[in-house]
Each structure stands twice: as structure tokens, then as C-alpha cells.
Motif scaffolding. Structure first.
Motif, PDB file in Angstrom:
ATOM      1  N   VAL A  84     -18.320 -27.442  -7.917  1.00 37.04           N
ATOM      2  CA  VAL A  84     -19.429 -26.555  -7.577  1.00 37.04           C
ATOM      3  C   VAL A  84     -19.744 -26.674  -6.093  1.00 37.04           C
ATOM      4  CG1 VAL A  84     -21.817 -25.920  -8.071  1.00 37.04           C
ATOM      5  CG2 VAL A  84     -20.363 -26.835  -9.902  1.00 37.04           C
ATOM      6  N   ARG A  85     -19.825 -25.538  -5.422  1.00 38.18           N
ATOM      7  CA  ARG A  85     -20.154 -25.487  -4.005  1.00 38.18           C
ATOM      8  C   ARG A  85     -21.305 -24.512  -3.795  1.00 38.18           C
ATOM      9  NH1 ARG A  85     -17.259 -29.465  -3.749  1.00 38.18           N
ATOM     10  NH2 ARG A  85     -15.321 -29.672  -2.559  1.00 38.18           N
ATOM     11  N   ASP A  86     -22.103 -24.757  -2.758  1.00 39.32           N
ATOM     12  CA  ASP A  86     -23.206 -23.859  -2.417  1.00 39.32           C
ATOM     13  C   ASP A  86     -22.777 -22.934  -1.289  1.00 39.32           C
ATOM     14  OD1 ASP A  86     -25.089 -24.783  -4.293  1.00 39.32           O
ATOM     15  OD2 ASP A  86     -25.543 -26.512  -3.024  1.00 39.32           O
ATOM     16  N   PHE A  87     -22.034 -21.884  -1.628  1.00 45.48           N
ATOM     17  CA  PHE A  87     -21.585 -20.902  -0.645  1.00 45.48           C
ATOM     18  C   PHE A  87     -22.478 -19.674  -0.706  1.00 45.48           C
ATOM     19  CE2 PHE A  87     -17.238 -22.870  -1.260  1.00 45.48           C
ATOM     20  CZ  PHE A  87     -17.176 -23.415   0.012  1.00 45.48           C
ATOM     21  N   ASN A  88     -22.703 -19.031   0.441  1.00 47.71           N
ATOM     22  CA  ASN A  88     -23.436 -17.771   0.431  1.00 47.71           C
ATOM     23  C   ASN A  88     -22.463 -16.609   0.197  1.00 47.71           C
ATOM     24  OD1 ASN A  88     -22.241 -17.022   2.944  1.00 47.71           O
ATOM     25  ND2 ASN A  88     -23.833 -18.129   4.060  1.00 47.71           N
ATOM     26  N   ASP A  89     -23.005 -15.386   0.101  1.00 49.11           N
ATOM     27  CA  ASP A  89     -22.181 -14.225  -0.230  1.00 49.11           C
ATOM     28  C   ASP A  89     -21.068 -14.011   0.793  1.00 49.11           C
ATOM     29  OD1 ASP A  89     -23.745 -13.753  -2.438  1.00 49.11           O
ATOM     30  OD2 ASP A  89     -24.956 -12.187  -1.499  1.00 49.11           O
ATOM     31  N   LEU A  90     -21.378 -14.173   2.071  1.00 48.05           N
ATOM     32  CA  LEU A  90     -20.387 -13.969   3.126  1.00 48.05           C
ATOM     33  C   LEU A  90     -19.241 -14.961   2.993  1.00 48.05           C
ATOM     34  CD1 LEU A  90     -19.265 -12.895   5.770  1.00 48.05           C
ATOM     35  CD2 LEU A  90     -20.929 -14.303   6.985  1.00 48.05           C
ATOM     36  N   GLU A  91     -19.566 -16.221   2.779  1.00 50.03           N
ATOM     37  CA  GLU A  91     -18.535 -17.254   2.675  1.00 50.03           C
ATOM     38  C   GLU A  91     -17.656 -17.031   1.451  1.00 50.03           C
ATOM     39  OE1 GLU A  91     -20.920 -20.903   4.905  1.00 50.03           O
ATOM     40  OE2 GLU A  91     -21.203 -20.568   2.758  1.00 50.03           O
ATOM     41  N   VAL A  92     -18.265 -16.592   0.342  1.00 46.37           N
ATOM     42  CA  VAL A  92     -17.486 -16.330  -0.871  1.00 46.37           C
ATOM     43  C   VAL A  92     -16.475 -15.224  -0.621  1.00 46.37           C
ATOM     44  CG1 VAL A  92     -17.618 -15.433  -3.228  1.00 46.37           C
ATOM     45  CG2 VAL A  92     -19.257 -17.151  -2.470  1.00 46.37           C
ATOM     46  N   LEU A  93     -16.921 -14.141   0.023  1.00 48.69           N
ATOM     47  CA  LEU A  93     -16.018 -13.028   0.296  1.00 48.69           C
ATOM     48  C   LEU A  93     -14.905 -13.451   1.245  1.00 48.69           C
ATOM     49  CD1 LEU A  93     -15.167 -10.087   0.178  1.00 48.69           C
ATOM     50  CD2 LEU A  93     -16.859  -9.584   1.947  1.00 48.69           C
ATOM     51  N   GLU A  94     -15.244 -14.180   2.280  1.00 48.82           N
ATOM     52  CA  GLU A  94     -14.247 -14.621   3.252  1.00 48.82           C
ATOM     53  C   GLU A  94     -13.190 -15.507   2.600  1.00 48.82           C
ATOM     54  OE1 GLU A  94     -16.992 -14.565   7.290  1.00 48.82           O
ATOM     55  OE2 GLU A  94     -16.849 -16.370   6.112  1.00 48.82           O
ATOM     56  N   ILE A  95     -13.638 -16.439   1.773  1.00 45.95           N
ATOM     57  CA  ILE A  95     -12.695 -17.339   1.113  1.00 45.95           C
ATOM     58  C   ILE A  95     -11.781 -16.568   0.174  1.00 45.95           C
ATOM     59  CG2 ILE A  95     -12.489 -19.207  -0.570  1.00 45.95           C
ATOM     60  CD1 ILE A  95     -15.008 -20.414   0.701  1.00 45.95           C
ATOM     61  N   ALA A  96     -12.351 -15.617  -0.574  1.00 41.72           N
ATOM     62  CA  ALA A  96     -11.552 -14.832  -1.510  1.00 41.72           C
ATOM     63  C   ALA A  96     -10.461 -14.060  -0.781  1.00 41.72           C
ATOM     64  CB  ALA A  96     -12.455 -13.871  -2.287  1.00 41.72           C
ATOM     65  N   ILE A  97     -10.811 -13.460   0.346  1.00 46.48           N
ATOM     66  CA  ILE A  97      -9.831 -12.701   1.117  1.00 46.48           C
ATOM     67  C   ILE A  97      -8.776 -13.623   1.715  1.00 46.48           C
ATOM     68  CG2 ILE A  97      -9.506 -11.273   3.180  1.00 46.48           C
ATOM     69  CD1 ILE A  97     -12.294 -10.096   2.601  1.00 46.48           C
ATOM     70  N   ILE A  98      -9.237 -14.702   2.321  1.00 48.54           N
ATOM     71  CA  ILE A  98      -8.317 -15.618   2.995  1.00 48.54           C
ATOM     72  C   ILE A  98      -7.370 -16.271   1.996  1.00 48.54           C
ATOM     73  CG2 ILE A  98      -8.170 -17.730   4.355  1.00 48.54           C
ATOM     74  CD1 ILE A  98     -11.127 -16.808   5.275  1.00 48.54           C
ATOM     75  N   GLU A  99      -7.926 -16.700   0.877  1.00 49.42           N
ATOM     76  CA  GLU A  99      -7.102 -17.356  -0.139  1.00 49.42           C
ATOM     77  C   GLU A  99      -5.958 -16.452  -0.573  1.00 49.42           C
ATOM     78  OE1 GLU A  99      -7.665 -19.411  -4.550  1.00 49.42           O
ATOM     79  OE2 GLU A  99      -8.749 -17.594  -4.044  1.00 49.42           O
ATOM     80  N   ASN A 100      -6.265 -15.179  -0.809  1.00 48.45           N
ATOM     81  CA  ASN A 100      -5.250 -14.249  -1.281  1.00 48.45           C
ATOM     82  C   ASN A 100      -4.301 -13.814  -0.173  1.00 48.45           C
ATOM     83  OD1 ASN A 100      -5.822 -13.787  -4.157  1.00 48.45           O
ATOM     84  ND2 ASN A 100      -7.802 -13.082  -3.437  1.00 48.45           N
ATOM     85  N   VAL A 101      -4.847 -13.503   1.011  1.00 46.08           N
ATOM     86  CA  VAL A 101      -4.004 -13.039   2.106  1.00 46.08           C
ATOM     87  C   VAL A 101      -3.017 -14.116   2.530  1.00 46.08           C
ATOM     88  CG1 VAL A 101      -4.009 -12.388   4.542  1.00 46.08           C
ATOM     89  CG2 VAL A 101      -5.621 -11.321   2.970  1.00 46.08           C
ATOM     90  N   GLN A 102      -3.489 -15.355   2.667  1.00 42.74           N
ATOM     91  CA  GLN A 102      -2.614 -16.427   3.126  1.00 42.74           C
ATOM     92  C   GLN A 102      -1.558 -16.795   2.094  1.00 42.74           C
ATOM     93  OE1 GLN A 102      -5.164 -19.621   4.449  1.00 42.74           O
ATOM     94  NE2 GLN A 102      -5.453 -18.685   6.453  1.00 42.74           N
ATOM     95  N   ARG A 103      -1.847 -16.501   0.830  1.00 41.69           N
ATOM     96  CA  ARG A 103      -0.854 -16.776  -0.213  1.00 41.69           C
ATOM     97  C   ARG A 103      -0.046 -15.534  -0.577  1.00 41.69           C
ATOM     98  NH1 ARG A 103      -4.533 -20.527  -4.324  1.00 41.69           N
ATOM     99  NH2 ARG A 103      -5.044 -22.120  -2.790  1.00 41.69           N
TER     100      ARG A 103
END
Length: 292
Positions: free
Chosen positions: A109-128
Motif C-alpha cells: 500500500v502506497r499513498d500516491f496522489n492522482d497525478l503520481e498514479v497516472l504517471e506510474i501507470a503510463i511509465i510502467e507500461n511504456v517502459q515495458r
């Protein structure tokens, strides 16, 4: 008020180190690893990835049945839903766990805000390389539209060239039917880019797929079909120079709409035309212009 110059979130390296389960996260950001009932975990509605390969999910499900989920799913408390958690990274594992009929899944469990969640989702998929080009372009547009990022910021933070981001976003100018062919892998990004300026891109795309044309053949086809439609030049004006075409491409990529520049020969005057395909696109353009 958020600082528009802060770059992407609190730094992509910091965000991704939080997601990296081998990295040490600050105590105030992390809670102990735990298990949650699978029905208490839900996907992120802003996840840029919309399609998941069925065969790959079933293969992952078989692996989970044999070995369990090796890497926990990263989640955050779902906004406005007590006791529910939203996926930050690991939706494929969550979907495969459902196929494997798991009743609970390991999570961090992490305390991420909406911006961080979106950024991670994009980065995770794009980099993979898990996103198709259309999903990738939509992800970039989300970061640009929702959070005021620039293409330069995206390029630097994602390790992509600015031209790559601009070219991917240009694909969003294509008709929905052509975008679907790209999503399904029937049409490559190169083929699709050759059709962006065509008025009948849908019909040409179907012909390209049916005949198995190469990218170069597609480019020639698009030019041949467009040739009978003369440019509105005055007094025998010459063809647009490379700088004007590059500026058109940059503006088109930034706005997500087709932009055409017509310069009046011998003067400093001209016209800039922006073409929209729906009232939603027009509303978005009006909001953008009103914000300046």
C-alpha cells in the motif's frame, strides 16, 4: 496551487523506486506488506492500457496457480471508497489472479496522489512496451491535458525523444476505425502516420491491410490519392517549405488536431486552420485557448 514547473510529479525516479519492491521506501510512505481480498482491489479508471491479451493472461494465471504471485500488487486507498484499494501497478497480475480463482492477493500500500498514479501507470507500461501506439499516445495526452506537462518534460522524464512523443500523439488525429487497426496490430505506426493527412484515411487503411502494402507503398498511395486536390496557393506560390511543415506537425501533435498553415507569398500574413472532428475536440480547444 500546483507548481506547473515541477516536472513530472515528485520525480519519476522517486516514483519508480517506490514501485520497485527491492528499494527501500520511506517509512511514512509505505505500510507493511499485506494480503487483501481480491474483491477489495479495483483497477485504476485512468489506466492508459485498455486491452489485455487473453492468451498472455491465461499463461500468467497458470504461473500464478503453480507459484503464486511473486511480486505484490502496488495499490493505494481508493478515493472516496472506504476499505477499497485502487491498483497503481500490477493490473495484469490482478486480472490473472482472478482467472486463477485466487481469493486474496499480496499488496503493498502506497499513498500516491492522482497525478503520481497516472504517471506510474503510463511509465510502467511504456517502459515495458506493453502499450499499443494508440494507448501510448492517449497516455501522453492525459499527462499533457490534465497536468500541464510539455512534450519536452515528457521526453526528458520518460527517456524518449521529443519527435517520438510527437509522432505517437499524431496518430490520435486518425479516424477511430484506423486507430482500431493500429490497436489490433493490423496496421503499424509507420503505415498509420502516412495516412494522417489523407481525407479518406479509413478507406486507404483498409486497402493497405487487404493488399499487405509496405510503409513506402502506403506513403506513395496516400500521395497519389491526395495529388488531385491542389493546395490553395496564390499566384503560383511554391510548395510549403520544410520549416512550415515541421511547425504544422508540432502544432498538430500538441493540439491533437490537424493544423494547416497557409502563408501568403511576399507578405508576413497568412492563415492558420485547425480542423476538429467532434464537438468535444472543439470544447477542448476552447478551454485551451481560454486558459492562456
Amino acid at each position: 496551487m500546483a507548481d506547473k514547473k515541477r516536472g513530472l510529479g515528485r520525480g519519476l525516479s522517486a516514483l519508480m523506486s517506490d514501485v520497485d519492491l527491492n528499494a527501500r521506501a520511506p517509512a511514512e510512505q509505505a505500510r507493511p506488506d499485506t494480503h487483501l481480498p481480491i474483491e477489495k482491489v479495483q483497477p485504476n479508471p485512468d489506466q492508459p492500457r485498455r486491452s489485455f491479451d487473453k492468451d498472455q493472461l491465461e499463461e500468467l494465471a497458470r504461473s500464478i496457480e503453480a507459484r503464486g504471485i511473486v511480486q505484490p500488487i502496488v495499490v493505494r486507498p481508493a478515493p472516496g471508497a472506504a476499505g477499497i484499494y485502487q491498483i497503481v501497478a500490477g493490473e495484469r497480475r490482478w486480472r490473472a489472479a482472478q482467472i486463477a480463482q485466487l481469493h486474496e492477493v499480496p499488496v503493498v500500500v502506497r499513498d500516491f496522489n492522482d497525478l503520481e498514479v497516472l504517471e506510474i501507470a503510463i511509465i510502467e507500461n511504456v517502459q515495458r512496451a506493453d502499450l499499443n501506439p494508440i494507448e501510448e499516445g492517449l497516455g501522453y495526452r492525459q499527462l499533457l491535458d490534465k497536468f500541464g506537462h510539455t512534450q519536452e518534460q515528457l521526453a526528458e522524464s520518460l527517456g524518449k525523444s521529443r519527435s517520438h512523443i510527437a509522432n505517437v500523439m499524431r496518430l490520435l488525429q486518425l479516424p477511430d476505425g484506423v486507430q482500431d487497426l493500429v490497436k489490433d496490430g493490423k496496421l503499424s505506426s509507420g503505415h498509420a502516420r502516412a495516412l494522417i493527412t489523407s481525407d479518406n484515411a479509413q478507406a486507404l487503411a483498409q486497402k493497405v491491410v487487404a493488399q499487405g502494402l509496405s510503409v513506402r507503398e502506403t506513403e506513395r498511395l496516400a500521395k497519389t490519392v491526395s495529388a488531385p486536390q491542389p493546395k490553395q496557393t496564390r499566384q503560383g506560390g511554391s510548395e510549403k517549405d520544410a520549416d512550415t511543415k515541421a511547425l504544422e506537425n508540432d502544432l498538430s501533435a500538441g493540439l491533437g488536431m490537424n493544423v494547416e498553415i497557409q502563408h501568403k507569398p511576399g507578405t508576413e500574413a497568412g492563415a492558420l486552420t485547425i480542423r476538429y472532428r467532434s464537438l468535444d475536440e472543439l470544447d477542448g480547444l476552447c478551454r485551451l485557448l481560454s486558459a492562456t
